[in-house]
Design a protein around this motif. Structure first.
Motif, PDB file in Angstrom:
ATOM      1  N   TYR A   1       0.861  -1.181   0.000  1.00 55.31           N
ATOM      2  CA  TYR A   1       0.000   0.000   0.000  1.00 55.31           C
ATOM      3  C   TYR A   1       0.903   1.238   0.000  1.00 55.31           C
ATOM      4  CZ  TYR A   1      -3.816  -3.099   1.614  1.00 55.31           C
ATOM      5  OH  TYR A   1      -4.749  -4.095   1.730  1.00 55.31           O
ATOM      6  N   PHE A   2       0.334   2.373  -0.309  1.00 56.36           N
ATOM      7  CA  PHE A   2       1.098   3.608  -0.088  1.00 56.36           C
ATOM      8  C   PHE A   2       0.195   4.675   0.513  1.00 56.36           C
ATOM      9  CE2 PHE A   2      -0.181   6.479  -3.541  1.00 56.36           C
ATOM     10  CZ  PHE A   2      -0.726   5.608  -4.488  1.00 56.36           C
ATOM     11  N   TYR A   3       0.845   5.644   1.162  1.00 57.12           N
ATOM     12  CA  TYR A   3       0.135   6.692   1.892  1.00 57.12           C
ATOM     13  C   TYR A   3       0.405   8.017   1.190  1.00 57.12           C
ATOM     14  CZ  TYR A   3      -1.427   9.442   5.946  1.00 57.12           C
ATOM     15  OH  TYR A   3      -2.088  10.306   6.787  1.00 57.12           O
ATOM     16  N   GLU A   4      -0.663   8.759   0.911  1.00 59.06           N
ATOM     17  CA  GLU A   4      -0.498  10.053   0.234  1.00 59.06           C
ATOM     18  C   GLU A   4      -1.682  10.953   0.599  1.00 59.06           C
ATOM     19  OE1 GLU A   4       1.336  10.230  -3.968  1.00 59.06           O
ATOM     20  OE2 GLU A   4      -0.787  10.666  -4.253  1.00 59.06           O
ATOM     21  N   ASP A   5      -1.414  12.195   0.926  1.00 62.98           N
ATOM     22  CA  ASP A   5      -2.463  13.168   1.269  1.00 62.98           C
ATOM     23  C   ASP A   5      -3.471  12.623   2.278  1.00 62.98           C
ATOM     24  OD1 ASP A   5      -1.372  14.995  -0.440  1.00 62.98           O
ATOM     25  OD2 ASP A   5      -2.611  14.348  -2.146  1.00 62.98           O
ATOM     26  N   LYS A   6      -2.957  11.999   3.346  1.00 62.83           N
ATOM     27  CA  LYS A   6      -3.803  11.453   4.422  1.00 62.83           C
ATOM     28  C   LYS A   6      -4.764  10.363   3.923  1.00 62.83           C
ATOM     29  CE  LYS A   6      -3.530  15.594   7.221  1.00 62.83           C
ATOM     30  NZ  LYS A   6      -4.210  16.652   7.934  1.00 62.83           N
ATOM     31  N   LYS A   7      -4.378   9.686   2.854  1.00 63.61           N
ATOM     32  CA  LYS A   7      -5.216   8.597   2.337  1.00 63.61           C
ATOM     33  C   LYS A   7      -4.358   7.344   2.118  1.00 63.61           C
ATOM     34  CE  LYS A   7      -8.537  11.524  -0.078  1.00 63.61           C
ATOM     35  NZ  LYS A   7      -8.075  12.724  -0.753  1.00 63.61           N
TER      36      LYS A   7
ATOM     37  N   TYR B   1       2.979  -4.069   3.659  1.00 67.06           N
ATOM     38  CA  TYR B   1       3.986  -3.001   3.604  1.00 67.06           C
ATOM     39  C   TYR B   1       3.308  -1.691   3.192  1.00 67.06           C
ATOM     40  CZ  TYR B   1       8.339  -0.548   3.226  1.00 67.06           C
ATOM     41  OH  TYR B   1       9.341   0.349   3.447  1.00 67.06           O
ATOM     42  N   LEU B   2       3.667  -0.607   3.883  1.00 70.23           N
ATOM     43  CA  LEU B   2       3.095   0.705   3.572  1.00 70.23           C
ATOM     44  C   LEU B   2       4.224   1.647   3.146  1.00 70.23           C
ATOM     45  CD1 LEU B   2       0.517   2.524   3.626  1.00 70.23           C
ATOM     46  CD2 LEU B   2       1.193   3.171   5.941  1.00 70.23           C
ATOM     47  N   TYR B   3       4.185   2.049   1.876  1.00 73.78           N
ATOM     48  CA  TYR B   3       5.180   2.999   1.378  1.00 73.78           C
ATOM     49  C   TYR B   3       4.801   4.423   1.803  1.00 73.78           C
ATOM     50  CZ  TYR B   3       6.954  -0.699  -1.656  1.00 73.78           C
ATOM     51  OH  TYR B   3       7.501  -1.864  -2.129  1.00 73.78           O
ATOM     52  N   GLN B   4       5.792   5.262   1.952  1.00 75.69           N
ATOM     53  CA  GLN B   4       5.617   6.709   2.217  1.00 75.69           C
ATOM     54  C   GLN B   4       4.870   6.992   3.519  1.00 75.69           C
ATOM     55  OE1 GLN B   4       5.067   7.427  -2.566  1.00 75.69           O
ATOM     56  NE2 GLN B   4       3.709   8.505  -1.228  1.00 75.69           N
ATOM     57  N   ALA B   5       5.049   6.109   4.501  1.00 79.63           N
ATOM     58  CA  ALA B   5       4.355   6.344   5.772  1.00 79.63           C
ATOM     59  C   ALA B   5       5.098   7.394   6.581  1.00 79.63           C
ATOM     60  CB  ALA B   5       4.279   5.038   6.555  1.00 79.63           C
ATOM     61  N   PRO B   6       4.471   8.531   6.927  1.00 75.57           N
ATOM     62  CA  PRO B   6       5.131   9.531   7.768  1.00 75.57           C
ATOM     63  C   PRO B   6       5.445   8.960   9.151  1.00 75.57           C
ATOM     64  CG  PRO B   6       3.103  10.397   6.806  1.00 75.57           C
ATOM     65  CD  PRO B   6       3.120   8.931   6.549  1.00 75.57           C
ATOM     66  N   LEU B   7       6.466   9.489   9.793  1.00 76.83           N
ATOM     67  CA  LEU B   7       6.889   8.953  11.089  1.00 76.83           C
ATOM     68  C   LEU B   7       5.858   9.182  12.187  1.00 76.83           C
ATOM     69  CD1 LEU B   7      10.655   9.985  11.138  1.00 76.83           C
ATOM     70  CD2 LEU B   7       9.707   7.686  10.894  1.00 76.83           C
ATOM     71  N   ASP B   8       5.036  10.250  12.010  1.00 73.97           N
ATOM     72  CA  ASP B   8       4.136  10.606  13.122  1.00 73.97           C
ATOM     73  C   ASP B   8       2.774   9.896  13.065  1.00 73.97           C
ATOM     74  OD1 ASP B   8       3.288  11.866  10.864  1.00 73.97           O
ATOM     75  OD2 ASP B   8       2.901  13.810  11.813  1.00 73.97           O
TER      76      ASP B   8
ATOM     77  N   LEU C   1      -1.147  -0.282  -4.342  1.00 77.65           N
ATOM     78  CA  LEU C   1      -0.147   0.181  -5.311  1.00 77.65           C
ATOM     79  C   LEU C   1      -0.796   0.492  -6.657  1.00 77.65           C
ATOM     80  CD1 LEU C   1       3.232  -1.713  -4.887  1.00 77.65           C
ATOM     81  CD2 LEU C   1       2.550   0.556  -4.111  1.00 77.65           C
ATOM     82  N   SER C   2      -1.952  -0.154  -6.912  1.00 78.37           N
ATOM     83  CA  SER C   2      -2.669   0.085  -8.169  1.00 78.37           C
ATOM     84  C   SER C   2      -3.383   1.448  -8.167  1.00 78.37           C
ATOM     85  CB  SER C   2      -3.683  -1.025  -8.389  1.00 78.37           C
ATOM     86  OG  SER C   2      -4.602  -1.047  -7.305  1.00 78.37           O
ATOM     87  N   LYS C   3      -3.190   2.226  -7.067  1.00 81.08           N
ATOM     88  CA  LYS C   3      -3.774   3.562  -6.896  1.00 81.08           C
ATOM     89  C   LYS C   3      -5.274   3.531  -6.573  1.00 81.08           C
ATOM     90  CE  LYS C   3      -0.314   6.305  -9.146  1.00 81.08           C
ATOM     91  NZ  LYS C   3       0.030   7.323 -10.101  1.00 81.08           N
ATOM     92  N   THR C   4      -5.793   2.383  -6.216  1.00 83.41           N
ATOM     93  CA  THR C   4      -7.184   2.323  -5.745  1.00 83.41           C
ATOM     94  C   THR C   4      -7.194   2.723  -4.276  1.00 83.41           C
ATOM     95  OG1 THR C   4      -7.448   0.406  -7.163  1.00 83.41           O
ATOM     96  CG2 THR C   4      -9.222   0.837  -5.591  1.00 83.41           C
ATOM     97  N   GLU C   5      -8.069   3.678  -3.946  1.00 81.26           N
ATOM     98  CA  GLU C   5      -8.105   4.141  -2.555  1.00 81.26           C
ATOM     99  C   GLU C   5      -8.796   3.109  -1.664  1.00 81.26           C
ATOM    100  OE1 GLU C   5      -9.774   8.023  -1.985  1.00 81.26           O
ATOM    101  OE2 GLU C   5      -9.663   7.856   0.196  1.00 81.26           O
ATOM    102  N   VAL C   6      -8.296   2.912  -0.460  1.00 77.11           N
ATOM    103  CA  VAL C   6      -8.965   2.043   0.522  1.00 77.11           C
ATOM    104  C   VAL C   6      -9.307   2.886   1.750  1.00 77.11           C
ATOM    105  CG1 VAL C   6      -7.863  -0.098  -0.199  1.00 77.11           C
ATOM    106  CG2 VAL C   6      -6.759   1.305   1.527  1.00 77.11           C
ATOM    107  N   GLU C   7     -10.237   2.413   2.537  1.00 77.26           N
ATOM    108  CA  GLU C   7     -10.673   3.160   3.711  1.00 77.26           C
ATOM    109  C   GLU C   7      -9.495   3.384   4.652  1.00 77.26           C
ATOM    110  OE1 GLU C   7     -14.039   1.408   5.648  1.00 77.26           O
ATOM    111  OE2 GLU C   7     -13.953   2.877   7.267  1.00 77.26           O
ATOM    112  N   ASN C   8      -9.336   4.603   5.084  1.00 76.12           N
ATOM    113  CA  ASN C   8      -8.203   4.950   5.944  1.00 76.12           C
ATOM    114  C   ASN C   8      -8.487   4.471   7.368  1.00 76.12           C
ATOM    115  OD1 ASN C   8      -6.255   6.115   7.486  1.00 76.12           O
ATOM    116  ND2 ASN C   8      -6.385   8.142   6.517  1.00 76.12           N
ATOM    117  N   PRO C   9      -7.726   3.469   7.846  1.00 77.30           N
ATOM    118  CA  PRO C   9      -7.999   2.941   9.187  1.00 77.30           C
ATOM    119  C   PRO C   9      -7.712   3.960  10.293  1.00 77.30           C
ATOM    120  CG  PRO C   9      -6.053   1.916   8.245  1.00 77.30           C
ATOM    121  CD  PRO C   9      -6.632   2.761   7.178  1.00 77.30           C
TER     122      PRO C   9
END
Length: 303
Positions: free
Chosen positions: A94-100, A148-155, A104-112
């Motif tokens: 998965y990847f994290y972008e703009d709080k979402k 695995y979560l790409y681009q996960a901010p540290l906070d 990897l296919s760019k399909t959005e999933v519910e933000n836990p």
DNA sequence: TCCTTATCCAGCAGCTTCGC
DNA sequence: GCGAAGCTGCTGGATAAGGA
């Protein structure tokens, strides 16, 4: 200390039986598989909290309500502060972008994290209404090592699989002594949860009737409907697992009761439900030993 | 390992009850 | 009244458990 254990809920058990015994439509089947996967993840997380030796109370699977808003908590740990865990059994990249969150296919999933934030806020308000002003530390736990979560901010309030052990060790070393007031809070949460489960809005069972369901006995281990009678045991021709006949019949009877709570337990109905693998007389004996019998001649039934 | 005892099940006959 | 359905009781056999 485990204060409220996790139990496999009625809906999940019923869906499991229906999935094995009838053709669920793809939506319901996917719903069941997701729910089962989520439950399996929660059980995996329980293995960590069970090992905790600190003076804390572990409450699993709470269904709470505040201001007519219902929220579910996978795991709550009451110690020097309240630790809330939202367990996710995600697999894949998965990847994290703009709080979402995205595949990897760019399909959005519910933000836990949104789910965690909502329930954390409601929990805080519930605590305040009960007269408790406790700090709450919420975290989303990704339990599956294949996640695995790409681009996960540290906070982000997240625990990755490789961090869970260290986090638990940290909780274990926190100096804290439990007091009666917090036990009273735990009692109130458990009582409210039990009441809310009775009126649970989280039930999405499909419509079904007896004729829709495949009768028969299945293997306790692999669930295959491939058991054969061998003396006083039932053997699975798929995995080789053996189970005592009485235990297997009782398991099948309880499944029948769960699926058809209004149906009476009679020898002939259970004989039929067991697929005729075990004789009617044997079934009758098992029912007689394990249930209360009503009517002694004709129309005997058991409860 | 063998023997004894207990337990449980199948088969059968017969009884009770219900519906036609 | 009669047939069908459902249950009970009896008997014999198989199996498990316990002890020598």
């Amino acid at each position: 200390m485990l204060f409220k254990p996790r139990t496999e809920d009625h809906e999940l058990l019923t869906l499991g039986s229906l999935n094995a015994r009838m053709a669920l439509d793809s939506g319901k089947r996917q719903y069941y598989l997701n729910k089962k996967k989520g439950y399996d993840g929660e059980v995996m997380f329980d293995a960590y909290t069970e090992k905790l030796e600190c003076e804390c109370l572990v409450l699993n699977d709470l269904l709470l309500k505040f201001n007519n808003k219902t929220f579910q908590i996978d795991s709550l740990l009451i110690a020097e502060r309240v630790h809330q865990f939202e367990v996710k059994n995600f697999t894949g990249d998965y990847f994290y972008e703009d709080k979402k969150f995205y595949f990897l296919s760019k399909t959005e999933v519910e933000n836990p994290i949104n789910q965690l934030t909502r329930s954390e806020s409601l929990l805080r308000q519930l605590f305040a209404s009960l007269g408790f002003n406790l700090p709450i530390e919420g975290r989303v736990v990704f339990i599956n090592p294949d996640f695995y979560l790409y681009q996960a901010p540290l906070d982000l309030p997240i625990l990755f699989p490789t961090q869970i052990n260290r986090h638990m060790q940290k909780l274990n070393t926190a100096p804290y002594r439990m007091n009666g007031k917090l036990k009273a809070l735990a009692d109130k949460l458990v009582a409210q949860s039990a009441q809310n489960y009775l009126e649970s809005p989280y039930t999405q069972l499909p419509r079904y009737c007896y004729e829709d369901i495949k009768p028969g006995m299945n293997c306790m281990k692999c669930q295959a409907f491939s058991v054969v009678l061998s003396g006083k045991k039932l053997g699975c021709t798929v995995c080789g697992f053996e189970e005592k006949v009485e235990s297997a019949v009782l398991r099948t009877v309880f499944e029948f009761k769960r699926l058809f709570p209004s149906e009476k337990l009679t020898t002939s109905r259970i004989y039929e439900w067991c697929g005729g693998i075990v004789s009617g007389k044997w079934v009758h004996g098992i029912l007689e030993r394990n249930f209360k019998k009503f009517n002694s001649n004709r129309w005997t039934y058991f409860e």
